[in-house]
Design an enzyme around this catalytic site. Structure first.
Site, PDB file in Angstrom:
ATOM      1  N   GLU B  72       0.871  -1.297  -0.139  1.00  0.00           N
ATOM      2  CA  GLU B  72       0.159   0.029   0.048  1.00  0.00           C
ATOM      3  C   GLU B  72       0.806   1.287  -0.087  1.00  0.00           C
ATOM      4  O   GLU B  72       0.381   2.323  -0.543  1.00  0.00           O
ATOM      5  CB  GLU B  72      -0.920  -0.050   1.297  1.00  0.00           C
ATOM      6  CG  GLU B  72      -2.177  -1.011   1.002  1.00  0.00           C
ATOM      7  CD  GLU B  72      -1.734  -2.523   1.547  1.00  0.00           C
ATOM      8  OE1 GLU B  72      -0.617  -2.716   1.999  1.00  0.00           O
ATOM      9  OE2 GLU B  72      -2.827  -3.195   1.897  1.00  0.00           O
ATOM     10  N   PHE B 134     -11.873  -7.676  13.895  1.00  0.00           N
ATOM     11  CA  PHE B 134     -10.749  -8.171  12.784  1.00  0.00           C
ATOM     12  C   PHE B 134     -10.577  -6.972  11.710  1.00  0.00           C
ATOM     13  O   PHE B 134     -11.472  -6.354  11.176  1.00  0.00           O
ATOM     14  CB  PHE B 134     -11.301  -9.381  12.220  1.00  0.00           C
ATOM     15  CG  PHE B 134     -10.215 -10.028  10.878  1.00  0.00           C
ATOM     16  CD1 PHE B 134      -8.883 -10.330  11.582  1.00  0.00           C
ATOM     17  CD2 PHE B 134     -10.496  -9.971   9.881  1.00  0.00           C
ATOM     18  CE1 PHE B 134      -7.998 -10.787  10.780  1.00  0.00           C
ATOM     19  CE2 PHE B 134      -9.490 -10.236   8.844  1.00  0.00           C
ATOM     20  CZ  PHE B 134      -8.219 -10.743   9.333  1.00  0.00           C
ATOM     21  N   GLN B 135      -9.113  -6.826  11.605  1.00  0.00           N
ATOM     22  CA  GLN B 135      -8.594  -5.658  10.876  1.00  0.00           C
ATOM     23  C   GLN B 135      -9.552  -4.213  10.873  1.00  0.00           C
ATOM     24  O   GLN B 135      -9.684  -3.728  10.020  1.00  0.00           O
ATOM     25  CB  GLN B 135      -9.147  -6.049   9.339  1.00  0.00           C
ATOM     26  CG  GLN B 135      -8.170  -7.345   9.230  1.00  0.00           C
ATOM     27  CD  GLN B 135      -7.683  -7.423   7.483  1.00  0.00           C
ATOM     28  OE1 GLN B 135      -8.609  -7.319   6.579  1.00  0.00           O
ATOM     29  NE2 GLN B 135      -6.433  -7.981   7.263  1.00  0.00           N
ATOM     30  N   LYS B 184     -17.874  -1.434   5.696  1.00  0.00           N
ATOM     31  CA  LYS B 184     -18.342  -2.345   4.555  1.00  0.00           C
ATOM     32  C   LYS B 184     -19.749  -2.330   4.671  1.00  0.00           C
ATOM     33  O   LYS B 184     -20.215  -2.464   3.061  1.00  0.00           O
ATOM     34  CB  LYS B 184     -17.792  -3.639   4.983  1.00  0.00           C
ATOM     35  CG  LYS B 184     -17.770  -4.758   3.969  1.00  0.00           C
ATOM     36  CD  LYS B 184     -17.218  -5.994   4.260  1.00  0.00           C
ATOM     37  CE  LYS B 184     -17.494  -7.017   3.109  1.00  0.00           C
ATOM     38  NZ  LYS B 184     -16.555  -8.379   3.376  1.00  0.00           N
ATOM     39  N   MET B 492      23.643  10.274   3.395  1.00  0.00           N
ATOM     40  CA  MET B 492      23.349  11.247   4.362  1.00  0.00           C
ATOM     41  C   MET B 492      23.598  11.095   5.847  1.00  0.00           C
ATOM     42  O   MET B 492      24.307  12.003   6.534  1.00  0.00           O
ATOM     43  CB  MET B 492      22.076  11.916   4.071  1.00  0.00           C
ATOM     44  CG  MET B 492      21.482  13.089   4.726  1.00  0.00           C
ATOM     45  SD  MET B 492      22.805  14.468   3.758  1.00  0.00           S
ATOM     46  CE  MET B 492      21.984  15.122   2.507  1.00  0.00           C
TER      47      MET B 492
HETATM   48  C1  LIG Z   1      11.892   6.299   6.007  1.00  0.00           C
HETATM   49  C2  LIG Z   1      13.182   6.893   6.592  1.00  0.00           C
HETATM   50  N1  LIG Z   1      13.808   6.356   7.231  1.00  0.00           N
HETATM   51  C3  LIG Z   1      14.906   7.004   7.663  1.00  0.00           C
HETATM   52  C4  LIG Z   1      15.259   8.178   7.042  1.00  0.00           C
HETATM   53  C5  LIG Z   1      16.716   9.019   7.584  1.00  0.00           C
HETATM   54  N2  LIG Z   1      17.706   9.273   6.469  1.00  0.00           N
HETATM   55  C6  LIG Z   1      17.685   9.919   5.681  1.00  0.00           C
HETATM   56  S1  LIG Z   1      18.569   9.941   4.386  1.00  0.00           S
HETATM   57  C7  LIG Z   1      19.126   8.524   4.883  1.00  0.00           C
HETATM   58  C8  LIG Z   1      20.067   7.812   4.186  1.00  0.00           C
HETATM   59  C9  LIG Z   1      19.650   7.239   2.697  1.00  0.00           C
HETATM   60  O1  LIG Z   1      20.442   6.333   2.199  1.00  0.00           O
HETATM   61  P1  LIG Z   1      20.539   6.298   0.672  1.00  0.00           P
HETATM   62  O2  LIG Z   1      19.025   5.942   0.013  1.00  0.00           O
HETATM   63  O3  LIG Z   1      21.414   5.099   0.300  1.00  0.00           O
HETATM   64  O4  LIG Z   1      20.821   7.559   0.201  1.00  0.00           O
HETATM   65  P2  LIG Z   1      22.451   8.397   0.253  1.00  0.00           P
HETATM   66  O5  LIG Z   1      22.193   9.300   1.344  1.00  0.00           O
HETATM   67  O6  LIG Z   1      23.208   7.381   0.403  1.00  0.00           O
HETATM   68  O7  LIG Z   1      22.239   9.015  -1.333  1.00  0.00           O
HETATM   69  C10 LIG Z   1      18.493   8.104   6.181  1.00  0.00           C
HETATM   70  C11 LIG Z   1      18.535   6.925   6.815  1.00  0.00           C
HETATM   71  C12 LIG Z   1      14.263   8.834   6.299  1.00  0.00           C
HETATM   72  N3  LIG Z   1      14.906   9.832   5.709  1.00  0.00           N
HETATM   73  N4  LIG Z   1      13.371   8.061   5.995  1.00  0.00           N
END
Ligand SMILES: Cc1ncc(C[n+]2csc(CCOP(=O)(O)OP(=O)(O)O)c2C)c(N)n1
Ligand SMILES: [Mg+2]
Lengths: 164, 580
Positions: B72, B134-135, B184, B492
């Protein structure tokens, strides 16, 4: 600073949750909130007592306006208005203190609405300050329980601005 | 059938004017689907389950195209991508309980970025609500803080009104997600179909037309200014005001900085475009914000990623704020001249009064900053740099592709190094910063714009969050291209750990499957590129391929996004490559 807001809302399921949720998630404070049917069928009037600086208050009002179920928001604080709450105070009382208490509450136009073996229930209506003052006077006798309704308020009529 | 009808309309046999021509009874679900058709819905995204079986049954007979995703969350991000490309609400359908809760991140994302969505969730029958059936999940309660508005339909006769209102609210004013929860039994209820010709919602009246007196004051402030600056955001795109903005800028000569969400609203190759501002904005853009004497915010919201430390934000400027949402005005930054209204109408009202401002000296200054601290990165022979990959993709697509991103370093590099030219070309999760957004959003974008080139610039970690949607892409042969900037890290996160946590890389190193083989397992073409030469060839092949392609660009692990305003600092305290 304390503010009194009158909020006209659709009488819909969940509308109280929307308003209360808005206050909590944006970190706005609610001192009291009262809700009841308004003059127009399908609408309810909420009276919210809140506090905050001018900027916070402006945000509160704007955020309330964004709720689709909110029809109107009025800040009554600086307007000619009537703001009242009702309080019930259960005070410790015995044969000796009963007449004293009844004497104390008289200027407040309060009433004793229940008499028990060791206690009295005092009922009063008024603005927040009056209710606070009454409670302080009763405190030395021993307060068992307090129930306050919170403020409900209306703008005064435009012609007869007489304090009653 | 007849007894049902009598049941619902007890006066059916009486002398009402309708008695002559009884309308056909339909189920609530059929009414719902009919409403979607009347709202012009062509494509929707969803996933079935018990509570929405009647709705799916009604959809079975309709010609609305339903895209069955593999999660989803994929459905709702796809709907967001669809909405961002078309400007019309994306439509989602999910079942009660887990189906509905799987939508929560997407709803929050749409709420933050003002993306119009109409989200339908199934619910347990009304007599079971509140029994922990349920659900059952209280999705209305769960999503109350992250929806623009929401409904639970308790009588099928309300469906047409609710659907009309939902589409209206989602797509007008400041757009956003609206949720409609359908128990529903309401889907099964037999009713007469009645389409309300008009929508009128007493508590919902966005202000579109700006106050003329205030417009005059804004124009006067512009005439008085020496160093004016336009700070544009996503609102320009939502209101479709790019053309007005372009005219206004060219007539006045005022330079433009853009938020992450505003990219594409103004062509980035225009000489008056300074760049993106904020945490990873360009030096010149942030410096211009510091030094301007008039800052005109247009459809932007002074987000903390833009302002940095508030007390230090644009200290020398008078501030104008043009926005359709009055609650944004003065929320974060005190504003001198608010102008509440639709950005397009505001600019239209301003245009007749717009005249050239002598900004020659100001522009020369901005150009000197840009020359002194340009956006750059270190190229190394034989090494494939992430920024280079973006530049190559930009070049190969002539800056004309629809770019979606995941969240992280690659997102910032895409924002900085892809040169956007038009609105609705840049689709990224700004406010919520949702990893897992970009790939499904690309599917939705591709469905919205079948003739356009859609490329998802992904991180190796983010892509793993909704990688299952490769099956959806494969099934529909959606020619989406995924360019993974593979640095083997939550890049990041690693960058912050390097800069602010003494290089202690706690849980930021992340493994990944062999993306080429994963793609192939889904029946999608996979390519790997490890050098600039391989990358150039991979991009050529990726673009030549008529189907979906995943390209794994292997880049150095420890590259950083610069420049950067460190968290908690002012925008005048940027760190950048020029520091090393
Ligand atoms: C759902 C979610 N969980 C955690 C984060 C925190 N977060 C921000 S950037 C990042 C790293 C992303 O890694 P990647 O997709 O490999 O991108 P890169 O920065 O390496 O280009 C994380 C964990 C987020 N933004 N979204
Ligand atoms: Mg990575």
């Amino acid at each position: 600073m304390r503010r009194i807001l009158a909020v006209l809302v659709n009488d819909q399921p969940g509308v109280l949750a929307r308003v209360a949720g808005l206050f909590s998630r944006r970190g706005f404070n609610i001192e009291s909130i009262t809700v009841g049917a308004a003059e127009e069928p399908g609408l309810s009037r909420m009276t919210i007592v809140t506090s905050g600086d001018e900027r916070t208050l402006e945000q509160i009002i704007k955020q309330l306006h964004k709720l689709v179920d909110v029809i109107k928001v009025n800040d009554l604080t600086d307007e000619p208005m009537v703001a009242r709450e009702l309080v019930l105070v259960k005070v410790t009382a015995n044969a000796a203190t009963r007449p004293e208490i009844s004497h104390i509450i008289e200027p407040f136009r309060a009433a004793i609405v229940d008499v028990g073996r060791n206690s009295l229930v005092v009922q009063a209506t008024g603005d927040i300050d009056k209710i606070d003052a009454l409670i302080e006077l009763l405190r030395p006798y021993g307060i068992k329980e307090i129930a306050r309704t919170g403020i409900t308020a209306l703008l005064r009529g435009s012609l007869a601005r007489v304090r009653v | 059938m007849n007894t049902q009808k009598v049941d619902v309309m007890p006066e059916a046999g009486s002398a009402s004017p309708d008695a002559e021509q009884p309308r056909k009874s339909m189920t609530g679900a059929q009414v719902l689907v009919e409403c979607l058709k009347r709202e012009g819905v062509e494509v929707m995204f969803g996933y079935p389950g018990g509570a929405v079986l009647p709705i799916y049954d009604a959809l079975f007979d309709s010609n609305i195209r339903h895209i069955l995703t593999r999660h989803e969350q994929g459905a709702i991000h796809a709907a967001e991508g669809y909405a961002r490309v078309t400007g019309r609400p994306g439509v989602v359908l999910a079942t009660s309980g887990p189906g509905a809760t799987n939508l929560v991140t997407g709803i929050a994302d749409a709420h933050m970025d003002s993306t119009p969505l109409v989200v339908f969730t199934g619910q347990v029958p009304t007599d079971m609500i509140g029994t922990d059936a349920f659900q059952e999940a209280d999705i209305l309660g769960i999503t109350m803080p992250i929806t623009k508005h929401s409904y639970q339909v308790r009588d099928a006769r309300d469906i047409p009104r609710v659907v009309r209102e939902a589409f209206h609210i989602a797509s007008t004013g400041r757009p956003g997600p609206v949720l409609v929860d359908v128990p529903k039994n309401v889907s099964n209820q037999m009713v007469e179909f009645e389409w309300p010709e008009e929508v009128s919602i007493r508590g919902y009246n966005p202000t579109y037309d700006p106050n003329p007196a205030q417009v005059a004051r804004v124009m006067e402030a512009i005439r008085q200014s020496r160093r004016p600056l336009l700070y544009i955001g996503g609102g320009v795109i939502h209101s479709g005001a790019s053309e007005e903005l372009r005219k206004f800028v060219h007539r006045t000569g005022i330079p433009v900085v853009s938020t992450l969400m505003g990219l594409g609203a103004f062509p980035s190759d225009d000489p008056l475009f300074v760049g993106m501002l904020g945490m990873h904005g360009t030096f010149a853009a942030n410096r211009a914000v510091m030094e301007c004497d008039l800052l005109i915010a247009v459809g932007a919201r002074f987000d903390d990623r833009v302002t940095g430390k508030l007390e230090r934000f644009s200290p020398k400027s008078k501030k104008v704020h043009i926005d359709i949402d009055p609650a944004e005005i003065g929320k974060n930054v005190a504003v001198d001249l608010p102008l509440v209204g639709d950005v397009k109408r505001a600019l239209q009202a301003m245009l007749p009064e717009a005249e050239p401002v002598d900004t020659r000296e100001w522009l020369a200054q901005i150009r000197r900053w840009d020359a002194q601290w340009p956006l750059s990165y270190k190229k190394e022979p034989g090494v494939l740099k992430p920024q280079q990959v973006i530049e190559m993709i930009c070049e190969a697509t002539a800056g004309d592709a629809v770019i979606t991103t995941e969240v992280g370093q690659h997102q910032m590099w895409a924002a900085l190094f892809y040169k956007f030219r038009r609105p609705r070309q840049w689709i990224t999760s700004g406010g919520l910063g949702t990893m897992g957004y970009g790939f499904p959003a690309a599917m939705g974008a591709q469905l919205a714009a079948p003739d356009q080139r859609v490329i998802c610039i992904a991180g190796d970690a983010s892509f793993q969050m909704n990688i299952q949607e490769l099956q959806t892409v494969a099934e529909h042969r959606l020619p989406v291209k995924v360019a993974i900037i593979n640095n083997g890290y939550l890049g990041m996160v690693r960058q912050w750990q390097q800069l602010f946590y003494d290089r202690r890389y706690a849980e930021s190193r992340i493994s990944a499957p062999d993306f080429v083989r994963v793609a192939e397992a889904f029946g999608v073409r996979g390519i790997r590129a490890q050098t600039p030469e391989e990358a150039r060839e991979a991009i050529r092949e990726m673009l030549a391929d008529p189907g979906p392609v995943v390209v794994d660009f292997v880049v150095p692990e420890e590259e950083n996004v610069f420049p950067m305003v460190p968290p908690g600092a002012g925008t005048d305290e940027m760190i950048g490559r020029w520091d090393d």
